[in-house]
Design a protein around this motif. Structure first.
Motif, PDB file in Angstrom:
ATOM      1  N   ASP A   1      43.364  47.502  26.496  1.00 48.68           N
ATOM      2  CA  ASP A   1      42.120  46.800  26.157  1.00 48.68           C
ATOM      3  C   ASP A   1      41.763  45.785  27.217  1.00 48.68           C
ATOM      4  OD1 ASP A   1      41.978  48.310  23.878  1.00 48.68           O
ATOM      5  OD2 ASP A   1      42.825  46.762  22.553  1.00 48.68           O
ATOM      6  N   ARG A   2      42.788  45.116  27.757  1.00 47.55           N
ATOM      7  CA  ARG A   2      42.496  44.128  28.796  1.00 47.55           C
ATOM      8  C   ARG A   2      41.935  44.787  30.049  1.00 47.55           C
ATOM      9  NH1 ARG A   2      44.697  42.068  33.186  1.00 47.55           N
ATOM     10  NH2 ARG A   2      46.461  43.492  33.091  1.00 47.55           N
ATOM     11  N   LEU A   3      42.569  45.944  30.461  1.00 43.90           N
ATOM     12  CA  LEU A   3      42.069  46.651  31.640  1.00 43.90           C
ATOM     13  C   LEU A   3      40.683  47.216  31.407  1.00 43.90           C
ATOM     14  CD1 LEU A   3      45.354  48.505  32.693  1.00 43.90           C
ATOM     15  CD2 LEU A   3      44.315  46.490  33.767  1.00 43.90           C
ATOM     16  N   SER A   4      40.460  47.735  30.195  1.00 44.74           N
ATOM     17  CA  SER A   4      39.138  48.278  29.871  1.00 44.74           C
ATOM     18  C   SER A   4      38.083  47.192  29.937  1.00 44.74           C
ATOM     19  CB  SER A   4      39.168  48.922  28.485  1.00 44.74           C
ATOM     20  OG  SER A   4      37.871  49.368  28.117  1.00 44.74           O
ATOM     21  N   GLY A   5      38.451  45.997  29.461  1.00 42.64           N
ATOM     22  CA  GLY A   5      37.503  44.892  29.531  1.00 42.64           C
ATOM     23  C   GLY A   5      37.191  44.523  30.965  1.00 42.64           C
ATOM     24  N   GLY A   6      38.219  44.594  31.850  1.00 42.51           N
ATOM     25  CA  GLY A   6      37.970  44.302  33.259  1.00 42.51           C
ATOM     26  C   GLY A   6      37.088  45.354  33.902  1.00 42.51           C
ATOM     27  N   SER A   7      37.283  46.654  33.536  1.00 43.79           N
ATOM     28  CA  SER A   7      36.448  47.726  34.074  1.00 43.79           C
ATOM     29  C   SER A   7      35.000  47.537  33.652  1.00 43.79           C
ATOM     30  CB  SER A   7      36.981  49.080  33.593  1.00 43.79           C
ATOM     31  OG  SER A   7      38.315  49.278  34.073  1.00 43.79           O
ATOM     32  N   ASP A   8      34.785  47.166  32.447  1.00 44.83           N
ATOM     33  CA  ASP A   8      33.416  46.921  31.981  1.00 44.83           C
ATOM     34  C   ASP A   8      32.759  45.832  32.793  1.00 44.83           C
ATOM     35  OD1 ASP A   8      33.785  48.891  30.118  1.00 44.83           O
ATOM     36  OD2 ASP A   8      34.316  47.502  28.470  1.00 44.83           O
ATOM     37  N   VAL A   9      33.518  44.814  33.117  1.00 46.67           N
ATOM     38  CA  VAL A   9      32.956  43.729  33.916  1.00 46.67           C
ATOM     39  C   VAL A   9      32.585  44.224  35.308  1.00 46.67           C
ATOM     40  CG1 VAL A   9      33.489  41.514  34.993  1.00 46.67           C
ATOM     41  CG2 VAL A   9      34.155  41.945  32.619  1.00 46.67           C
ATOM     42  N   GLU A  10      33.466  45.067  35.927  1.00 50.45           N
ATOM     43  CA  GLU A  10      33.184  45.587  37.261  1.00 50.45           C
ATOM     44  C   GLU A  10      31.951  46.483  37.252  1.00 50.45           C
ATOM     45  OE1 GLU A  10      34.502  44.816  40.064  1.00 50.45           O
ATOM     46  OE2 GLU A  10      35.941  43.416  39.171  1.00 50.45           O
ATOM     47  N   LEU A  11      31.845  47.348  36.216  1.00 48.79           N
ATOM     48  CA  LEU A  11      30.674  48.216  36.114  1.00 48.79           C
ATOM     49  C   LEU A  11      29.389  47.418  35.970  1.00 48.79           C
ATOM     50  CD1 LEU A  11      32.057  51.033  33.783  1.00 48.79           C
ATOM     51  CD2 LEU A  11      31.581  51.189  36.241  1.00 48.79           C
ATOM     52  N   GLU A  12      29.428  46.375  35.183  1.00 44.82           N
ATOM     53  CA  GLU A  12      28.246  45.535  35.002  1.00 44.82           C
ATOM     54  C   GLU A  12      27.875  44.847  36.307  1.00 44.82           C
ATOM     55  OE1 GLU A  12      25.071  43.819  32.931  1.00 44.82           O
ATOM     56  OE2 GLU A  12      26.444  45.464  32.407  1.00 44.82           O
ATOM     57  N   LEU A  13      28.899  44.435  37.072  1.00 50.71           N
ATOM     58  CA  LEU A  13      28.644  43.783  38.353  1.00 50.71           C
ATOM     59  C   LEU A  13      28.004  44.760  39.341  1.00 50.71           C
ATOM     60  CD1 LEU A  13      28.987  41.256  40.093  1.00 50.71           C
ATOM     61  CD2 LEU A  13      31.274  42.067  40.699  1.00 50.71           C
ATOM     62  N   GLN A  14      28.462  46.025  39.395  1.00 55.23           N
ATOM     63  CA  GLN A  14      27.886  47.033  40.272  1.00 55.23           C
ATOM     64  C   GLN A  14      26.440  47.334  39.896  1.00 55.23           C
ATOM     65  OE1 GLN A  14      29.134  48.311  43.022  1.00 55.23           O
ATOM     66  NE2 GLN A  14      31.074  47.135  42.817  1.00 55.23           N
ATOM     67  N   ARG A  15      26.199  47.385  38.582  1.00 58.04           N
ATOM     68  CA  ARG A  15      24.830  47.667  38.138  1.00 58.04           C
ATOM     69  C   ARG A  15      23.864  46.567  38.582  1.00 58.04           C
ATOM     70  NH1 ARG A  15      21.481  46.345  34.252  1.00 58.04           N
ATOM     71  NH2 ARG A  15      22.964  44.865  33.363  1.00 58.04           N
ATOM     72  N   MET A  16      24.311  45.330  38.482  1.00 57.46           N
ATOM     73  CA  MET A  16      23.459  44.210  38.891  1.00 57.46           C
ATOM     74  C   MET A  16      23.213  44.249  40.394  1.00 57.46           C
ATOM     75  SD  MET A  16      25.027  41.156  36.505  1.00 57.46           S
ATOM     76  CE  MET A  16      23.901  39.961  37.210  1.00 57.46           C
ATOM     77  N   LYS A  17      24.254  44.610  41.184  1.00 58.15           N
ATOM     78  CA  LYS A  17      24.059  44.711  42.631  1.00 58.15           C
ATOM     79  C   LYS A  17      23.051  45.804  42.968  1.00 58.15           C
ATOM     80  CE  LYS A  17      28.598  42.996  44.104  1.00 58.15           C
ATOM     81  NZ  LYS A  17      29.848  43.329  44.812  1.00 58.15           N
ATOM     82  N   ALA A  18      23.137  46.956  42.251  1.00 50.69           N
ATOM     83  CA  ALA A  18      22.200  48.051  42.502  1.00 50.69           C
ATOM     84  C   ALA A  18      20.783  47.641  42.199  1.00 50.69           C
ATOM     85  CB  ALA A  18      22.610  49.270  41.658  1.00 50.69           C
TER      86      ALA A  18
END
Length: 266
Positions: free
Chosen positions: A213-230
């Motif tokens: 769950d902790r890693l999944s939460g970190g992945s969600d954060v990274e995906l959200e960060l990539q989306r904002m950069k795009a």
């Protein structure tokens, strides 16, 4: 030993005096004093009535003796008219004895009448004092009651009265207990989340699931960060195309236009 006993006696008297001061109510004391004055006034009135009764009794005796004296005088005159000087002398002797009794009773009557007048005047003065004391008593009682009410109101507003102090202490205890329970609940939640405590209800996840769950939460954060950069990159490309005018549409081949990366909003 004598000094100890004397000290104990002084302490006892001091505590007894303090207890009496606390229990004493000035209104009750005034009512008691007024009651005693009424009883004294009643005794004085009874004394006046007794003296007046004695005076009236003497007056009745005086009337009887004077009536007998007049009768003996008449008898003496009749006996003397009939030539019975001995009977006349006897009648006059009895009349003289009655006159002495009448004189003594008149003296007593005057004394009782003087006492009655004094007691009557004393009763009137005492009645006036009792009436004045009653008026003053009621005024003091009303003033004391008003002052007592004002004091209680002021103590309630300031929170120093016994009732309000008890309420304030109860509220403080409730607030402290609530804060303690909240702190305990938060500590237990933290311990459960960290795995330091086991959840006996069986609903707590194991450590592997917690790590996933902790890693999944970190992945969600990274995906959200990539989306904002795009999104930010797409906005910048659109601005450059507008500023370039028609050069891109006429001079640049179709293949080059397609070579630019295109980011869609996720």
């Amino acid at each position: 030993m004598s000094g100890v006993m004397k000290r104990m006696g002084m302490i006892f008297r001091a505590k007894a005096n303090k207890a009496l001061d606390r229990a004493e109510d000035p209104r009750e004391t005034l009512d008691y004093s007024y009651q005693k004055q009424l009883e004294l006034l009643q005794k004085v009135r009874r004394g006046v009535a007794d003296v007046a009764t004695s005076r009236k009794r003497l007056e009745l005796q005086l009337n009887q003796l004077q009536s007998q004296s007049s009768k003996l005088e008449d008898q003496g005159r009749k006996a003397l008219a009939l030539g019975r000087e001995d009977l006349a002398r006897e009648a006059l002797s009895r009349r003289a004895a009655l006159q002495q009794q009448v004189s003594d009773l008149e003296t007593q009557h005057q004394t009782l009448q003087g006492e009655e007048e004094k007691l009557t005047l004393a009763a009137q003065r005492l009645q006036a004092k009792v009436d004045a004391f009653r008026t003053k008593k009621e005024t003091i009682k009303a003033t004391y009651t008003a002052a007592q009410a004002q004091t209680r109101i002021a103590e309630s507003f300031s929170g120093i009265s016994e009732e309000m102090s008890d309420v304030g202490v109860a509220i403080q205890r409730a607030e402290d207990k609530t804060a303690q329970l909240q702190a305990r609940a938060g500590a237990i939640d933290e311990l459960l989340a960290s795995g330091a405590l086991d959840d006996q209800s069986g609903l707590q996840r194991d450590d592997i699931q917690a790590e996933l769950d902790r890693l999944s939460g970190g992945s969600d954060v990274e995906l959200e960060l990539q989306r904002m950069k795009a999104e930010l990159a797409g906005g910048t490309s659109s601005q450059q195309a507008i500023e370039g005018g028609n050069g891109t549409q006429q001079g640049e081949p179709q293949s080059q236009q397609q070579s630019h990366p295109r980011f869609d909003k996720q």
